[in-house]
Scaffold this motif. Sequence first.
Motif, PDB file in Angstrom:
ATOM      1  N   ASN A 140      -5.640  15.115   5.922  1.00  0.00           N
ATOM      2  CA  ASN A 140      -5.325  14.475   6.942  1.00  0.00           C
ATOM      3  C   ASN A 140      -6.254  14.917   8.468  1.00  0.00           C
ATOM      4  OD1 ASN A 140      -2.401  13.124   8.882  1.00  0.00           O
ATOM      5  ND2 ASN A 140      -1.753  15.275   8.821  1.00  0.00           N
ATOM      6  N   ASP A 141      -5.996  16.591   8.117  1.00  0.00           N
ATOM      7  CA  ASP A 141      -7.185  17.653   8.847  1.00  0.00           C
ATOM      8  C   ASP A 141      -7.406  16.851   8.663  1.00  0.00           C
ATOM      9  OD1 ASP A 141      -5.473  19.424   8.720  1.00  0.00           O
ATOM     10  OD2 ASP A 141      -5.833  20.585   6.679  1.00  0.00           O
ATOM     11  N   MET A 142      -8.974  15.944   8.172  1.00  0.00           N
ATOM     12  CA  MET A 142     -10.390  15.583   8.618  1.00  0.00           C
ATOM     13  C   MET A 142      -9.954  14.445   9.460  1.00  0.00           C
ATOM     14  SD  MET A 142     -11.942  15.192   4.741  1.00  0.00           S
ATOM     15  CE  MET A 142     -12.183  16.363   3.909  1.00  0.00           C
ATOM     16  N   ALA A 143      -8.479  13.523   9.344  1.00  0.00           N
ATOM     17  CA  ALA A 143      -8.475  12.352   9.854  1.00  0.00           C
ATOM     18  C   ALA A 143      -8.647  12.869  11.326  1.00  0.00           C
ATOM     19  CB  ALA A 143      -7.116  11.725   9.707  1.00  0.00           C
TER      20      ALA A 143
ATOM     21  N   ARG B 259      -5.619   9.587   2.044  1.00  0.00           N
ATOM     22  CA  ARG B 259      -4.073  10.692   2.799  1.00  0.00           C
ATOM     23  C   ARG B 259      -2.919  10.190   1.115  1.00  0.00           C
ATOM     24  NH1 ARG B 259      -2.622  11.126   9.039  1.00  0.00           N
ATOM     25  NH2 ARG B 259      -2.395   8.688   8.378  1.00  0.00           N
ATOM     26  N   GLU B 260      -3.175   8.915   1.015  1.00  0.00           N
ATOM     27  CA  GLU B 260      -1.830   8.837   0.124  1.00  0.00           C
ATOM     28  C   GLU B 260      -2.164   8.336  -0.987  1.00  0.00           C
ATOM     29  OE1 GLU B 260       0.224   9.675  -1.651  1.00  0.00           O
ATOM     30  OE2 GLU B 260       0.982  11.337  -0.388  1.00  0.00           O
ATOM     31  N   GLY B 261      -1.794   7.863  -2.160  1.00  0.00           N
ATOM     32  CA  GLY B 261      -2.248   6.476  -2.680  1.00  0.00           C
ATOM     33  C   GLY B 261      -3.530   6.981  -3.969  1.00  0.00           C
TER      34      GLY B 261
ATOM     35  N   ALA C 221       0.763  -1.562  -0.132  1.00  0.00           N
ATOM     36  CA  ALA C 221       0.297  -0.445  -0.124  1.00  0.00           C
ATOM     37  C   ALA C 221       1.402   1.202   0.435  1.00  0.00           C
ATOM     38  CB  ALA C 221      -0.701   0.244   0.872  1.00  0.00           C
ATOM     39  N   ALA C 222       0.545   2.601  -0.840  1.00  0.00           N
ATOM     40  CA  ALA C 222       0.814   3.471  -0.219  1.00  0.00           C
ATOM     41  C   ALA C 222       1.542   3.679   1.240  1.00  0.00           C
ATOM     42  CB  ALA C 222       0.057   4.744  -0.758  1.00  0.00           C
ATOM     43  N   LYS C 223       1.943   4.756   1.574  1.00  0.00           N
ATOM     44  CA  LYS C 223       2.682   5.374   3.294  1.00  0.00           C
ATOM     45  C   LYS C 223       2.153   6.715   3.214  1.00  0.00           C
ATOM     46  CE  LYS C 223       4.334   0.988   3.819  1.00  0.00           C
ATOM     47  NZ  LYS C 223       3.614   0.460   2.128  1.00  0.00           N
ATOM     48  N   TYR C 224       1.438   7.174   4.004  1.00  0.00           N
ATOM     49  CA  TYR C 224       1.421   8.805   4.521  1.00  0.00           C
ATOM     50  C   TYR C 224       2.280   8.731   5.944  1.00  0.00           C
ATOM     51  CZ  TYR C 224      -0.479  12.777   5.889  1.00  0.00           C
ATOM     52  OH  TYR C 224      -0.454  14.320   6.550  1.00  0.00           O
ATOM     53  N   GLN C 225       3.257   9.472   5.082  1.00  0.00           N
ATOM     54  CA  GLN C 225       3.858   9.071   6.596  1.00  0.00           C
ATOM     55  C   GLN C 225       4.948   8.350   7.263  1.00  0.00           C
ATOM     56  OE1 GLN C 225       2.617  12.815   9.083  1.00  0.00           O
ATOM     57  NE2 GLN C 225       2.770  14.191   7.603  1.00  0.00           N
ATOM     58  N   GLY C 226       5.209   7.389   6.912  1.00  0.00           N
ATOM     59  CA  GLY C 226       5.707   5.827   6.865  1.00  0.00           C
ATOM     60  C   GLY C 226       4.479   5.222   7.194  1.00  0.00           C
ATOM     61  N   GLN C 227       2.920   5.731   7.350  1.00  0.00           N
ATOM     62  CA  GLN C 227       1.602   4.784   7.960  1.00  0.00           C
ATOM     63  C   GLN C 227       1.060   4.173   6.569  1.00  0.00           C
ATOM     64  OE1 GLN C 227       0.281   7.653  10.709  1.00  0.00           O
ATOM     65  NE2 GLN C 227      -0.584   5.933  11.511  1.00  0.00           N
ATOM     66  N   PRO C 228       0.883   2.978   6.775  1.00  0.00           N
ATOM     67  CA  PRO C 228       0.331   1.987   4.808  1.00  0.00           C
ATOM     68  C   PRO C 228      -1.075   2.831   5.222  1.00  0.00           C
ATOM     69  CG  PRO C 228       0.611   0.305   6.763  1.00  0.00           C
ATOM     70  CD  PRO C 228       0.945   2.021   7.307  1.00  0.00           C
ATOM     71  N   CYS C 229      -1.482   2.913   4.046  1.00  0.00           N
ATOM     72  CA  CYS C 229      -2.994   3.395   3.643  1.00  0.00           C
ATOM     73  C   CYS C 229      -3.087   2.079   3.307  1.00  0.00           C
ATOM     74  CB  CYS C 229      -2.847   3.862   2.344  1.00  0.00           C
ATOM     75  SG  CYS C 229      -1.932   5.824   2.852  1.00  0.00           S
ATOM     76  N   ALA C 230      -3.555   0.966   4.065  1.00  0.00           N
ATOM     77  CA  ALA C 230      -4.468  -0.510   3.949  1.00  0.00           C
ATOM     78  C   ALA C 230      -5.518   0.099   5.608  1.00  0.00           C
ATOM     79  CB  ALA C 230      -3.414  -1.315   3.088  1.00  0.00           C
TER      80      ALA C 230
ATOM     81  N   SER D 109      -5.287  14.009  -0.899  1.00  0.00           N
ATOM     82  CA  SER D 109      -5.075  15.609  -0.661  1.00  0.00           C
ATOM     83  C   SER D 109      -4.219  16.055   0.941  1.00  0.00           C
ATOM     84  CB  SER D 109      -6.419  16.387  -0.390  1.00  0.00           C
ATOM     85  OG  SER D 109      -7.452  15.905   0.323  1.00  0.00           O
ATOM     86  N   GLY D 110      -4.269  17.185   0.541  1.00  0.00           N
ATOM     87  CA  GLY D 110      -3.813  17.391   2.002  1.00  0.00           C
ATOM     88  C   GLY D 110      -4.540  17.025   3.089  1.00  0.00           C
TER      89      GLY D 110
END
Length: 470
Positions: free
Chosen positions: A372-375, A361-363, A161-170, A368-369
């Motif tokens: 992350n604010d939504m998360a 957030r990624e992939g 999976a894609a990573k957002y700042q190292g965290q997997p987007c899965a 979109s940026g």
Amino acid sequence: MTTAKIGLIGLGTMGSMLALNIAEKGFPIAVWNRTATVTHAFKADAGALSDKITATETLADLVAAIQPPRAIILMVPAGEAVDQQIAALRPLLDADDLIIDAGNALFHDTNRRAAEAANGPRFLGIGVSGGEEGARHGPAIMGGGQQQDWDRVAPILTAIAAKYQGQPCADFMGPAGAGHFVKAVHNGIEYADMQMIAEVYGVMRDGMGMAAAAIADTFRAWNKGPLQSYLIEISAEVAAATDTHSGRPMLDMILDRAGQKGTGRWTVIEAQHLAAPIPAIEAAVMARNLSSRLEERRAGEAVFGPAPHSLPEGSLTLAALEQAMIAGKILCYAQGFALIAAASAAFDWPMPLPAIARVWREGCIIRSGMLNDMATALTEDPKRNLMLAPFFADHLKATHPALRQTIAAGALHGLPLPALASGLAWFDMIRTGRSTANMIQAQRDFFGAHGFDRIDGREDKHGPWAGHGI
Ligand code: 6PG
């Protein structure tokens, strides 16, 4: 032979890319395609990754090549092809083997397939987003089924999976069709995001008379601010591209008739069933449908004259248009998340809203940026409508005047802005303490004696018009 950690069926574009991604992350994979030449060519073209790939000619060979308990990903066209593939595989598999449908399945089909898998082989439905590039280098993955089955394949799925700042987007979204449901909402938001971008493009092109290159520059600039996203980024790129045949901007050479595979429509239909309003997404599906009626639109133009007119000089600035797009985007996402919350309650699926925002957030296409604010906002309070979270409420307070100004200008000068306008109507309705539904209730009571509640708490349920109805 039993060296593969996982199997994959269906070497079309998405399947091949996913298989290469899996092999690249170090997992030996066995692949099978209906046409054996495709399977062998795939391995032969895989270069250094080919060592990790076992090309198989029959389903039995595929099954034999995978370490038990087996996991096999299906990447075949959604619908009947999936059922046929499962039927062909089932007799070859053990009860604890796992079939993973990674296509864009209708989540009702995934629910059914999950129920049919009760006595094994087991079944997971995963939504995979990010197109060809995402499949190859890191998609967003939304899993649905039984947690234990997700956990079994999570090491592979999180690795690819894609990573957002190292965290997997899965992540795991919930039981049965939950993963495919979340993917459908993703696609609905994708439709609305794309439509809103097309609408502001129209304001710039037709209302402000801007050339494609200037529009590209505007999107590029917006991509550095709150609108930073994959879709704004690629909109800048497509607006900047030149047609090699005519030398004109590529966008000007593309017929204005949008295609669709139907996932946006599924989202809208489900939202109607759940009585969860998603008007920006509904408007986007409507706009795609209308766009395909080219002849009808041309006939309309012949009778009424062309709709879009230039806006009076200085009546709308690019800064206001950017603000309108920010407001529209927040409203559209708030609707999408509210739909997921409604489905969670109705289906008794505890779908994790903050995790969904994190996975997107990624992939995926709607990365979109702002996600992350939504998360963050959904982590603070997953039950609160996103537009009421202080961060987004402040953004909306600052931007909704520009959204009004944009929609008013569009209405006065014939620029259709259906997704932006329906988002605004939703916003105004959802912040109205005293609406006009008292009129609807009165009408219902008049013609059908349906009754109403009174604001003073009195028990009478009918108006003085009793007997006047039909
Ligand atoms: C994704 C996309 C993808 C979708 C295409 C085409 O997340 O990667 O949503 O799954 O199939 O975007 O969709 P339409 O043909 O319906 O526009």
